[in-house]
Design a protein around this motif. Structure first.
Motif, short mmCIF file in Angstrom:
data_model
loop_
_atom_site.label_atom_id
_atom_site.label_comp_id
_atom_site.label_asym_id
_atom_site.label_seq_id
_atom_site.Cartn_x
_atom_site.Cartn_y
_atom_site.Cartn_z
N ASP A 318 3.18 6.44 -0.86
CA ASP A 318 2.23 7.06 0.07
C ASP A 318 2.90 8.19 0.84
O ASP A 318 4.13 8.26 0.96
N ASP A 473 1.53 -0.56 8.18
CA ASP A 473 0.34 0.27 7.91
C ASP A 473 -0.56 -0.37 6.87
O ASP A 473 -1.79 -0.29 6.97
N LYS A 474 0.04 -1.00 5.87
CA LYS A 474 -0.77 -1.64 4.83
C LYS A 474 -1.56 -2.82 5.40
O LYS A 474 -2.67 -3.11 4.97
N SER A 476 -2.77 -2.99 8.34
CA SER A 476 -3.80 -2.51 9.26
C SER A 476 -5.01 -1.94 8.54
O SER A 476 -6.04 -1.67 9.15
N GLU A 477 -4.92 -1.75 7.22
CA GLU A 477 -6.03 -1.19 6.47
C GLU A 477 -7.15 -2.22 6.33
O GLU A 477 -6.92 -3.43 6.35
N LYS A 478 -8.38 -1.73 6.16
CA LYS A 478 -9.54 -2.63 6.02
C LYS A 478 -9.51 -3.26 4.62
O LYS A 478 -9.48 -2.57 3.61
N ILE A 479 -9.48 -4.58 4.60
CA ILE A 479 -9.49 -5.32 3.33
C ILE A 479 -10.52 -6.43 3.46
O ILE A 479 -10.52 -7.19 4.42
N ASP A 483 -12.93 -7.19 -2.62
CA ASP A 483 -12.38 -5.88 -2.96
C ASP A 483 -11.48 -5.98 -4.19
O ASP A 483 -10.73 -6.96 -4.35
N ARG A 508 1.94 1.05 -2.88
CA ARG A 508 0.73 1.87 -2.83
C ARG A 508 -0.46 0.98 -3.15
O ARG A 508 -0.44 0.24 -4.14
N ARG A 511 -7.89 1.30 -4.08
CA ARG A 511 -9.14 0.57 -4.28
C ARG A 511 -9.78 1.00 -5.59
O ARG A 511 -9.85 2.19 -5.90
#
Length: 791
Positions: A318, A473-474, A476-479, A483, A508, A511
């Protein structure tokens, strides 16, 4: 005719009629429709032009007098209008595009004229650009109708007007004018002592167009690398001049000549720059052809500038954003590429970091710099403003293309079952594609460099299920459950449940949609094991429970250590083998559930609470209401099965989930509120400055626990019964908050004693458990639910 037009007409009324005057204005307007500077002129401005043309015959310009004539370049003075200038064409620039203040696009070009007294720049605007086709370097020309102005840096210039005219003159009539000589120099002979040169060469590289900011303004630049048989050199174009690359359709391999290139030197590098009088021409010039060298990755063993490599992308990380010491922002993204001789990292800086490059792409890096990377202890390639990245280029050899395709087949994500069976070492990297079947909330933790964040995610495909820890950071992502994620560069770790994945900074997460991964419903059927309630064990994983709701509470709140409020709800679920308490958290507490519903619970956490198993249903779980469930007994059958009815005389210490029936007597309402410490929840006495005697913490506002003691009697006996919280509220038909408010208003703890005593004598059916006093042995029944209440 309006007043302003009338005033102008009065100046020439003896020469022309009103009708002719107005006809001339309309005629001029049509003539000016295609002239940029005149098309927006109003009637008064055009009328002024008509009047001036009639009056010109009367006026005698000073410049027409011999002693004041500006017939030589050296005599031209700023501000002079309607001049005629003669000179030899020494240089013609490429036209530049621009956008004026009104948003209209135009063009401008410069021509350098020289006579025996000096040189001057002539500026051609949009309407004059076609005139350039009539002239070449070396021609002697006459330009009529120019205006002298001050140009950039204070230099003197003449600007053509919309109606300016050009005429070629005979060279033999002007022997005093300087000769034009087109001399070219070899690239290898260019030195920093020279200011301007003419060169011929072949384009071997064209950089991307880059943007930059200086003094708050944005600019553009691009570089062309030229080569002849003596060497190579960079040729820079700035701002509007970068459009020349597209205008002339320049490409690598083209032969060009450049007239008037400006010589520059910086950091011991000599390079050329496109100036206001420079011109690039593409043609069939006599310069050698060159085949660009493509380096093999395995040959990159030392620092080298300006290399070209082709490789298959085997790893993509990333973008990492950073701030420089001067406060400006930067970005870098690392990718790894491979050819038949080895692999290396390529660090994409600035705008290159934004390129959409995926694992499996073939890229060509043109103009990269090889440097030693201390972090990996190996050589890598850095991009720079001169680098060009080609993604999946077509102009590579069939042999290399076929080889890279073979490598690409090895990059497909591994099946989860394969990963679980691999004889892997900690830290080995793998790619996986799967569907999220459970996800926990992000959790903060303390580490040496500050606060970290982690969350657990379970991913499944048709071959198995694996747990992955997402970091920082990973995490904190919307999951969401369901998915489909493709995780690249996940590191293998051996965790509590065997092989797990760690998804951190170098990983990385992509989606995916419309993939071949089975649906969530298909995976749930394959992975989750259906269990009866009596067979549940602590820490069971990947299970499914089907049962009927036999009791459900109100939504409650709890306070976390950080002060935030979390909502939850409790309910009791039963099947034919047993009952279990279920707590609903996160987005599940507010589901529209009712007593009697049959629910299917996927992936709950099985925990031990108060020496009893409990199911916790949060974000990582799913709960569905089933309409048809033939194997689950009806509500009445489950109540009789799991809440056996007992006579009061038969109650024993330890009885749980038993039903008793009787009449409420000796109900007490003298002190219905028990005050508790909000920190340790122990009982306290309220004073003006209350401090908990147990934990020592000051108490600003106590907790309020509603407690209603009474006795329950029937024809088999009697037992002490104590109603708490919800059951107490239901018994006296008041909320705790209402009771506290009334007590505070009246100032007496027994303010509601009469109301509470009014419920004495009612018949109730209660569900609860029996406890015994450890000193006296007296039995007390604690209701968990009021099944029935009758006056």
């Amino acid at each position: 005719m309006n007043k302003k037009l009338r005033e102008k007409y009065e100046k020439i009324k003896d020469k022309i009629s009103e009708e002719e005057f107005l006809e001339l204005i309309e005629k001029k307007k049509k003539e000016f429709e295609d002239i940029r500077f005149m098309k927006d002129s109003n009637d008064e401005e055009i009328a002024e032009l008509v009047v001036s043309e009639f009056l010109e015959g009367k006026n005698e310009y000073l410049s027409d007098k011999e002693e004041f004539a500006m017939d030589k370049i050296s005599k031209i003075e700023e501000g002079a209008e309607n001049l005629t200038v003669k000179g030899r064409v020494m240089r013609i620039s490429n036209p530049r595009k621009f956008v004026d203040q009104r948003g209209k696009e135009g063009k401008v070009a410069n021509v350098l004229l020289a006579d025996d007294t000096g040189e001057i720049r002539a500026v051609f605007w949009t309407e004059n650009i076609p005139l350039l086709e009539k002239i070449n370097e070396g021609d002697i020309i006459e330009i009529k109708g120019v205006e002298a102005k001050r140009g950039f840096g204070g230099r003197k210039e003449v600007h053509l007007q919309p109606r300016s005219e050009i005429k070629k003159l005979k060279a033999e009539e002007y022997p005093e004018f300087p000769e034009y000589e087109e001399k070219f120099i070899k690239i290898g002979e260019i030195t920093g002592d020279q200011s301007e040169v003419n060169v011929m060469g072949r384009i071997v590289h064209i950089s991307p167009i880059r943007t930059y900011k200086r003094d708050g303004k944005e600019g553009k630049m691009a570089a062309i690398k030229l080569k002849d048989d003596s060497g190579e050199i960079r040729y820079l174009l700035w701002n509007r001049d970068v459009d020349i690359i597209n205008d002339l359709k320049l490409k690598e391999g083209d032969a060009v000549k450049i007239l008037g290139a400006q010589v520059r030197e910086r950091d011991d590098e000599i390079y050329l720059s496109h100036g206001g009088l420079s011109r690039i021409e593409k043609g069939d010039y006599d310069v050698p052809k060159f085949k660009p060298k493509v380096h093999k990755i395995g040959e990159l063993h030392g620092e080298e500038r300006d290399v070209t490599v082709i490789g298959l992308v085997t790893k993509v990380q990333d973008i990492v954003k950073f701030e420089r010491p001067d406060g400006t922002k930067g970005a870098v993204k690392s990718i790894k590429i491979k050819d038949d001789t080895g692999s290396t990292y390529v660090k994409l800086w600035g705008e290159d970091a934004k390129l959409k490059i995926n694992k499996g792409d073939v890229i060509k890096v043109v103009g990269g710099n090889v440097v030693f990377d201390d972090f990996t202890s190996s050589y890598c390639i850095n991009t720079n403003w001169n680098t060009r990245i080609e993604i999946n280029p077509e102009n590579i050899s069939n042999e290399l293309s076929n080889l890279l395709k073979e490598y690409k087949n090895e990059l497909k994500p591994k099946k989860i079952g394969t990963i679980l069976e691999m004889d892997s070492e900690e830290g080995e990297e793998v790619d996986v594609l799967g569907r999220v079947i459970s996800v926990s909330e992000p959790r903060e933790f303390q580490r040496d460099d500050g606060i970290g964040i982690v969350r657990s995610v379970e991913i499944a495909d048709e071959t198995g299920i694996i747990r992955a820890s997402f970091w920082d950071d990973k995490a904190s992502e919307k999951i969401d459950i369901g998915d489909v994620l493709q995780i690249e560069n996940a590191r293998i770790r051996i965790g509590s449940y065997g092989v797990e994945l760690s998804v951190g900074k170098t990983s990385r997460v992509i989606r995916k949609e419309n993939t071949a991964v089975p649906s969530l419903e298909e995976l749930e059927k394959k992975i989750f094991v259906t269990k009866n309630i009596k067979d549940l064990e602590r820490d069971d994983r990947h299970i499914k429970i089907i049962g009927r709701i036999i009791d459900i509470g109100e939504i409650a709140e709890n306070q976390r250590e950080d002060g935030s409020i979390i909502k939850f709800r409790r309910m009791e679920v039963a099947d034919k083998t047993g009952t279990i308490e279920v707590s609903l958290w996160d987005d599940k507490y507010n589901l529209p559930l009712d007593i009697g519903n049959v629910v299917e619970i996927y992936n709950p956490r099985v925990v031990l609470r108060n020496e009893r198993l409990e199911l916790r249903v949060g974000r990582s779980s799913e709960i569905k209401v089933l309409k048809n469930a033939k194997d689950i007994p009806k509500l009445e059958e489950l109540v009789d099965l799991h809440w056996p009815k007992k006579d009061i005389k038969d109650l024993e210490p330890g009885d749980r989930n038993v039903r008793i029936t009787g009449k409420i007597v000796e109900i007490s309402g003298s002190r219905p509120i028990s005050y508790r410490c909000p920190n340790c929840h122990e009982r306290i006495d309220i004073t003006e400055e209350s401090v908990c005697n147990f934990c020592g913490e000051p108490i600003d506002e106590p907790e309020h626990l509603l407690v209603i003691p009474a006795k329950l009697v029937n024809d088999t006996g009697e037992i002490r019964v104590v109603f708490f919280r919800r059951e107490a509220e239901e018994l006296i038909e008041m909320k705790t908050e209402e009771i506290v408010e009334i007590i505070n208003e009246v100032g007496e703890e027994n303010a509601l004693e009469d109301r509470i005593k009014s419920f004495e004598g009612i018949d109730v059916t209660l569900l609860g458990y029996v406890s015994a006093d450890e000193y006296t042995g007296e039995l007390t029944f604690i209701p968990r639910k009021i099944i029935k209440k009758e006056l």
